[in-house]
Scaffold this motif. Structure first.
Motif, PDB file in Angstrom:
ATOM      1  N   ALA A   1       1.423  -1.321   0.061  1.00 46.26           N
ATOM      2  CA  ALA A   1      -0.028   0.302   0.106  1.00 46.26           C
ATOM      3  C   ALA A   1       0.847   1.331   0.356  1.00 46.26           C
ATOM      4  O   ALA A   1       0.486   2.521  -0.799  1.00 46.26           O
ATOM      5  CB  ALA A   1      -1.130   0.174   1.249  1.00 46.26           C
TER       6      ALA A   1
ATOM      7  N   THR B   1      -4.943  -1.048  -1.671  1.00 48.61           N
ATOM      8  CA  THR B   1      -5.018  -0.567   0.063  1.00 48.61           C
ATOM      9  C   THR B   1      -6.402  -0.813   0.515  1.00 48.61           C
ATOM     10  O   THR B   1      -6.080  -1.119   2.252  1.00 48.61           O
ATOM     11  CB  THR B   1      -5.258   1.116  -0.111  1.00 48.61           C
ATOM     12  OG1 THR B   1      -3.787   1.283  -0.926  1.00 48.61           O
ATOM     13  CG2 THR B   1      -4.927   0.832   1.559  1.00 48.61           C
TER      14      THR B   1
ATOM     15  N   ALA C   1      -3.523   2.497   6.143  1.00 45.58           N
ATOM     16  CA  ALA C   1      -4.507   3.776   5.142  1.00 45.58           C
ATOM     17  C   ALA C   1      -3.432   5.271   5.775  1.00 45.58           C
ATOM     18  O   ALA C   1      -3.153   5.933   4.548  1.00 45.58           O
ATOM     19  CB  ALA C   1      -6.039   3.876   5.432  1.00 45.58           C
TER      20      ALA C   1
ATOM     21  N   THR D   1      -0.228   5.189   4.830  1.00 37.47           N
ATOM     22  CA  THR D   1       0.139   5.523   3.379  1.00 37.47           C
ATOM     23  C   THR D   1      -0.553   6.874   2.402  1.00 37.47           C
ATOM     24  O   THR D   1       0.104   7.099   1.555  1.00 37.47           O
ATOM     25  CB  THR D   1      -0.419   4.172   2.316  1.00 37.47           C
ATOM     26  OG1 THR D   1      -1.702   4.384   2.689  1.00 37.47           O
ATOM     27  CG2 THR D   1       0.406   3.553   3.513  1.00 37.47           C
TER      28      THR D   1
END
Length: 465
Positions: free
Chosen positions: A265, A386, A399, A402
């Motif tokens: 991701a 992701t 998340a 990222t």
């Protein structure tokens, strides 16, 4: 096996309600991406000495231009933290509704501002919403979807987002700044009305908190399914949650499939922005003016925007047929070729005595190829993958990391795009972007797994090998 059997059950002729909900949600994706290309038609107006065109009264400077082009990414880095945290605490739906409000405020500011600082604030607010939407909306769509059509619904995000990219190119050059922004501000209002009335909360959010409401939600989302039993799907969600709840968050983060999923991701998020997308969208008209094409810069921008929009229709149909890895490889290859050739064009134009007049159409072709290949892979698939490779109990945490990293890279690329052109030349800048895409291609081939048609549990097994 259970997931595979569940997905093989046929639907009645009724419209799949999850499609309706995804459509309403994607209006926010459309709104968000207008933020990315908004500056392309507005910046030339802000350079004008005509007060009927430029509401600021005096032309902006190059430094002010770079801040208007990039401040949304500062907002993105700030907004991503609180909103993704709230999505796990109060639910996905209320947070998505809240994310429309900064867009409404920003477009009102742009419509009536006569001071550069209102533009800065509006760009910042647009970014606050933009970043969180890119994380929370795909995860919400993934959670309301079934394995068999999850990829298609996730990539449909790109179609709406691409229309959001196109809209400023079409309308911006031909309307006053005030009317352009008032009309653009209609989209977040349409989202608020439709999503509030049509969308349920994610069943993943309810499971473990209120199983009855989870059952009601699943029955609503799967109401076209024959012989459907929501309790079976609730059990699957519980199993997936329990698997990832073993131990605390830190022990979860040490698991092999979590580390590998995060690397995938994180890499895709950064490489997506290192392709130069943010700079190309923000400065499309400026790029075409520098290229000296025979086609007016605003028309060239519209051509690129239309191709970007049309190309987005291919992704939903290809992603669950050809697979994620295949599309990413094709996408990276197309980006390398198009940016390398565009870099060569600018090098010949500025560093040699070779006349480029006979092929002044080449920059348009290069950016058309760039938008097509970006939109079938690098555009939608980092967000899709992701949402698939991160386990539920640390999904929003990882998340967020990222996403923050991706927006930071995008800010650097966009803010210093003009500086890169001054230092490397226009040709060298695009060669740099092509080089990053080459590294991304190697990363995709050797690191990114195929997730097509697989349940979240199956994907974790693959990552754990």
């Amino acid at each position: 096996m259970t997931a595979k059997i569940r997905n093989m059950r046929p639907y009645t002729g009724k419209l799949n309600y999850a499609y309706v909900v995804a459509f309403a949600g994607n209006l926010l994706a459309l709104t968000g991406d207008t933020t990315l290309t908004w500056s392309s038609p507005v910046l030339p107006k802000l350079y004008s000495n005509d007060t009927d065109i430029n509401p600021l009264g005096t032309p902006i400077t190059k430094d002010e231009e770079s801040w208007i082009g990039s401040l949304q990414y500062i907002g993105a880095m700030v907004g991503i933290l609180p909103f993704t945290f709230l999505a796990d605490r109060i639910g996905r739906k209320p947070v998505l509704l809240m994310l429309a409000l900064p867009h409404v405020a920003a477009y009102l500011m742009f419509a009536f501002a006569n001071n550069i600082y209102w533009y800065y604030l509006g760009r910042f607010l647009g970014g606050v919403s933009l970043s969180s939407v890119y994380i929370i909306l795909p995860m919400y769509v993934a959670e309301i979807s079934e394995d068999s059509y999850r990829g298609m619904l996730l990539v449909s995000y790109s179609t709406f987002a691409s229309f959001g990219d196109l809209f400023p190119y079409i309308l911006g050059p031909y309307l006053s700044i005030r009317w352009f922004n008032l009309i653009t501000g209609i989209f977040p209002i349409l989202f608020l009305l439709s999503f509030a009335s049509l969308a349920p909360e994610s069943p993943y959010y309810y499971v473990g908190r209120d199983d009855h409401r989870a059952e009601v939600t699943l029955n609503k989302l799967r109401r076209g399914r024959l012989n459907y039993d929501a309790k079976n799907e609730i059990d699957e969600i519980k199993n997936e949650k329990m698997k990832n709840k073993t131990g605390d968050v830190w022990s979860t983060l040490k698991k092999k499939y979590v580390v590998k999923g995060f690397i995938v991701a994180f890499g895709l998020s950064c490489f997506q922005q290192l392709s130069g997308l943010g700079a190309i969208l923000a400065y499309t008209e400026t790029i075409f003016r520098a290229a000296g094409t025979n086609v007016p810069s605003e028309v060239s921008s519209i051509i690129v925007g239309v191709v970007l929009f049309l190309a987005s229709f291919g992704g939903p149909f290809l992603v669950d047929r050809k697979g994620r890895r295949f599309l990413l490889i094709v996408s990276a290859t197309g980006l390398i070729i198009s940016e390398s050739i565009l870099g060569l064009y600018f090098y010949l134009q500025t560093e040699t005595d070779v006349s480029v007049d006979s092929f002044s159409w080449l920059p348009i072709v290069c950016l058309v190829v760039f938008t097509i290949t970006f939109n079938i892979g690098f555009g939608p698939l980092p967000f899709t993958i992701t949402s698939e490779v991160l386990p539920s109990n640390v999904k929003f945490l990882l998340a967020t990391v990222t996403g923050f990293s991706g927006w930071l890279v995008s800010f650097v690329v966009t803010k210093f795009f003009n500086d890169l052109n001054d230092y490397l030349g226009n040709g060298g800048t695009f060669w740099l972007f092509a080089g990053f895409c080459g590294i991304a291609l190697v990363f995709i081939i050797f690191v990114v797994p195929e997730t097509k048609g697989k349940s979240f549990q199956e994907i974790q097994i693959i990552l754990n090998r």
